[in-house]
Design an enzyme around this catalytic site. Sequence first.
Site, short mmCIF file in Angstrom:
data_model
loop_
_atom_site.label_atom_id
_atom_site.label_comp_id
_atom_site.label_asym_id
_atom_site.label_seq_id
_atom_site.Cartn_x
_atom_site.Cartn_y
_atom_site.Cartn_z
N GLY A 217 20.58 26.75 16.60
CA GLY A 217 19.17 26.45 16.67
C GLY A 217 18.87 25.54 17.86
N SER A 218 17.93 24.64 17.67
CA SER A 218 17.40 23.89 18.81
C SER A 218 18.33 22.84 19.39
CB SER A 218 16.07 23.23 18.43
OG SER A 218 15.09 24.23 18.21
#
Length: 485
Positions: A217-218
């Site tokens: 993810g981020s």
Amino acid sequence: MNSPIRRLSFVVAFLFASLLVSTTMIQFVYAKDLNARPDNRRTLLSSYARERGQILVGDTAIAKSVPADNEYKWLRTYPGGSQYAHITGYYSFYGAGSGLEQAENSLLSGRSDKLAFRRVSDFFTGRRTTGASLELTIDSKVQQAAITALDGRKGAAVAVNPSTGEILAMVSNPGFNPATLSGHDLGKVDTAYKALNADKDKPLVNRAIGGDQYPPGSVFKIVTAAAALSSGRFSPETVLPGPAVLDLPQTTVGLPNIGRRACGDDDKTTFLHAMEISCNAAFGHLGMELGADALRDQAAKFGVGDQLSIPMRVTPSSVPAELNQPQLAQSAVGQYDVRVTPLQVAMFSAGVANAGVVMRPHLVKSVLSSDLSVIERAEPEQLSEAVTPEVAAQLTEMMEAVVENGSGQPAQIDGVRVAGKTGTAETDLVQRAHAWFTGFAPADDPQIAVAVVIENGGDPDSEARGGGAVGGPIAKAMIEAGLKK
């Protein structure tokens, strides 16, 4: 001699020759390998007759052998229980299983070539031969803080010293008690092993360095940001597109921001603000601008793809080899088929913290003899230069903004500058997203870098309520423990 008898004599001679050759091969060529086999009962009984070395955290033994009044002579015990299970692994009559017990079995058992001189000395002095002990890099306070903050939730947490690569904490949940696998009641050991192996939650897997791995993810935006800043085409003040959904070529499916909100007025945002709020659209745009090769190269500079040993084998993290433009945009925000271990994510932060230099992670500080004198001491080793010191300073500024004003505010510590990045990694349409946090502190004098993942613990509609609210407090507890002297 008639023909049939002659042929029979040739066959018999060939069989005797084959027997002699095979016996010679077994006794001289394959002997060492056969003795080293973990399922060799005679070797195991022999190794049980020798005291195995300790595994130490500071002055405390987290694995040690105690005398046993039976044919096995010694019983392997784990005073820390499950607290260090994935670090120690376990040692049973069936052999060394996982962790350091397996990775450093030759040292702990005393069979390593590094201990040859010691064995000769023991022979002439009459000393009882014992295995070498291992002094670990683990900080018990950070380890305990991670365990307490994880509070039994499925996931993992790792902490490293950015300047040395020393692993300060490594926790994987769910865990197990190694003592259940090290007893001398082989029926109970077998039952315990089968139960653990059949458990759908896979408690024997060290999620910090292996298993099925995670989409980052981020938190992968650290890598994307590093590639962008290193290109010289972007700075923290660069204005980037930040619509609620980024249009992607070759598909009708766009790349949405969490919550499907625009990242700024007129669908635009600065690079720094995009990092603060974890703007998918801006980072997807950056990925397509930079290209797949630049993204993969930057990831490799942080250690992605490397075959690491700490000394347990670390499953290599990966970025897909072939990426079209939509896949590239998704990869730039840590989705599609990007896969990482929590240790690798800690290395992202540690590399930034250490002025761009990634140190090789390691778990063993020193190898000790039975009298605890040092046989071998680990020295810090540079793995790679991920970014220049100038780019590392820019990344630090952006990651500080995440904690000061953005999605990582739950990781704030009074009086300490913390740099960090949140992540909310989607897995499928049924499961909740994984919640990530990674960072380091103090930002102006880094001493500890951490990474935390909670499986299916994230909020897909809010980065702050996901990686920030779930992972941030765990990272904060680990950092606070690491900074207390």
